[in-house]
Design a protein around this motif. Sequence first.
Motif, PDB file in Angstrom:
ATOM      1  N   LYS A  46       9.224   7.874   0.218  1.00 46.69           N
ATOM      2  CA  LYS A  46       8.217   8.459   1.106  1.00 46.69           C
ATOM      3  C   LYS A  46       6.816   8.073   0.631  1.00 46.69           C
ATOM      4  N   TYR A  47       6.709   7.726  -0.659  1.00 45.09           N
ATOM      5  CA  TYR A  47       5.414   7.366  -1.242  1.00 45.09           C
ATOM      6  C   TYR A  47       5.155   5.856  -1.225  1.00 45.09           C
ATOM      7  N   PHE A  48       6.202   5.071  -1.487  1.00 46.05           N
ATOM      8  CA  PHE A  48       6.047   3.618  -1.615  1.00 46.05           C
ATOM      9  C   PHE A  48       7.166   2.896  -0.858  1.00 46.05           C
ATOM     10  N   ASP A  49       6.882   1.676  -0.416  1.00 44.82           N
ATOM     11  CA  ASP A  49       7.914   0.866   0.257  1.00 44.82           C
ATOM     12  C   ASP A  49       9.062   0.559  -0.692  1.00 44.82           C
ATOM     13  N   MET A  74      11.903  13.875  -9.254  1.00 45.35           N
ATOM     14  CA  MET A  74      11.988  13.937  -7.802  1.00 45.35           C
ATOM     15  C   MET A  74      13.190  13.129  -7.322  1.00 45.35           C
ATOM     16  N   SER A  75      13.491  13.250  -6.070  1.00 45.77           N
ATOM     17  CA  SER A  75      14.619  12.511  -5.512  1.00 45.77           C
ATOM     18  C   SER A  75      14.202  11.066  -5.229  1.00 45.77           C
ATOM     19  N   ARG A  76      15.205  10.221  -5.133  1.00 44.57           N
ATOM     20  CA  ARG A  76      14.964   8.823  -4.786  1.00 44.57           C
ATOM     21  C   ARG A  76      14.287   8.727  -3.405  1.00 44.57           C
ATOM     22  N   GLY A  77      14.702   9.595  -2.493  1.00 44.99           N
ATOM     23  CA  GLY A  77      14.119   9.615  -1.151  1.00 44.99           C
ATOM     24  C   GLY A  77      12.632   9.922  -1.181  1.00 44.99           C
ATOM     25  N   ALA A  78      12.215  10.807  -2.094  1.00 44.72           N
ATOM     26  CA  ALA A  78      10.796  11.147  -2.205  1.00 44.72           C
ATOM     27  C   ALA A  78       9.982   9.930  -2.634  1.00 44.72           C
ATOM     28  N   PHE A  79      10.546   9.127  -3.553  1.00 45.21           N
ATOM     29  CA  PHE A  79       9.855   7.912  -3.999  1.00 45.21           C
ATOM     30  C   PHE A  79       9.566   7.012  -2.798  1.00 45.21           C
ATOM     31  N   ASP A 100       5.784  -2.382  -4.369  1.00 46.93           N
ATOM     32  CA  ASP A 100       4.659  -1.674  -3.767  1.00 46.93           C
ATOM     33  C   ASP A 100       4.029  -0.720  -4.788  1.00 46.93           C
ATOM     34  N   ALA A 101       4.861  -0.013  -5.536  1.00 52.18           N
ATOM     35  CA  ALA A 101       4.358   0.903  -6.564  1.00 52.18           C
ATOM     36  C   ALA A 101       3.622   0.129  -7.664  1.00 52.18           C
ATOM     37  N   TYR A 102       4.162  -1.035  -8.014  1.00 52.66           N
ATOM     38  CA  TYR A 102       3.533  -1.872  -9.046  1.00 52.66           C
ATOM     39  C   TYR A 102       2.174  -2.390  -8.569  1.00 52.66           C
ATOM     40  N   SER A 103       2.120  -2.923  -7.346  1.00 54.43           N
ATOM     41  CA  SER A 103       0.860  -3.436  -6.799  1.00 54.43           C
ATOM     42  C   SER A 103      -0.183  -2.330  -6.699  1.00 54.43           C
ATOM     43  N   MET A 130       0.838  -1.193   0.000  1.00 54.31           N
ATOM     44  CA  MET A 130       0.000   0.000   0.000  1.00 54.31           C
ATOM     45  C   MET A 130       0.878   1.250   0.000  1.00 54.31           C
ATOM     46  N   PRO A 131       0.499   2.260  -0.769  1.00 51.32           N
ATOM     47  CA  PRO A 131       1.272   3.505  -0.721  1.00 51.32           C
ATOM     48  C   PRO A 131       1.174   4.143   0.656  1.00 51.32           C
ATOM     49  N   HIS A 132       2.163   4.937   0.993  1.00 47.61           N
ATOM     50  CA  HIS A 132       2.204   5.600   2.291  1.00 47.61           C
ATOM     51  C   HIS A 132       1.220   6.766   2.338  1.00 47.61           C
TER      52      HIS A 132
END
Length: 198
Positions: A51-54, A44-49, A58-61, A1-3
């Motif tokens: 913050k959104y997904f594990d 965006m930065s890798r860190g921002a990604f 997770d992003a794919y699901s 699940m996204p954050h």
Amino acid sequence: MPHETFLNLPDHKKQVIDDILLTTFFDQPISQVKVSQIVSDMKMSRGAFYKYFDDLEDAYSYTINKYALIIHQDILTYINRDKTQFFEGIEEYLIWCSELDHESEYWKSLRLLSESNDLSAYKRFQIDIDSPLITKWTDTLTASNIEMNSHDEAVAFLYFIMELVMNALTGYIANDWTTEELITDYRFRVKWILNGIK
């Protein structure tokens, strides 16, 4: 699940990210996708990604589930155009899908779901007996003279119908069928459901 960070984004920002994820996962198998590619496209930065997904999975699901839900709602919309013509409503949806522009977002989401090996596309979520979705679904079943003995059976039938549609579309895509071939195959399946196999 996204954050929560992702879920709390403004809708237009979420839509930009959704579009990038859909295009990325449509263009190549997840095994070939890199987070660096996605963050570059998102600017965006890798860190921002993170913050959104594990992680990438997770992003794919999330992407699979988002578009599965949209497609399921659209199938129900077609069925509900005339609740007494349950399977004909599905047929109209299949015809509409077969006529889509293959560059459209909707077509890409259909392709992505049909090619997904991700089990989350088949995950059944708990649906409360008093949810608007189930109320609408049971009303549709009643109007169509389809009898269910329990809430659990109605939910199982809902998922069965969604799988029927996705299997028909997967066959259409995999075999490069015409609309007529898609509908012929779909009608076979409906006949087997309604009449059994003799």
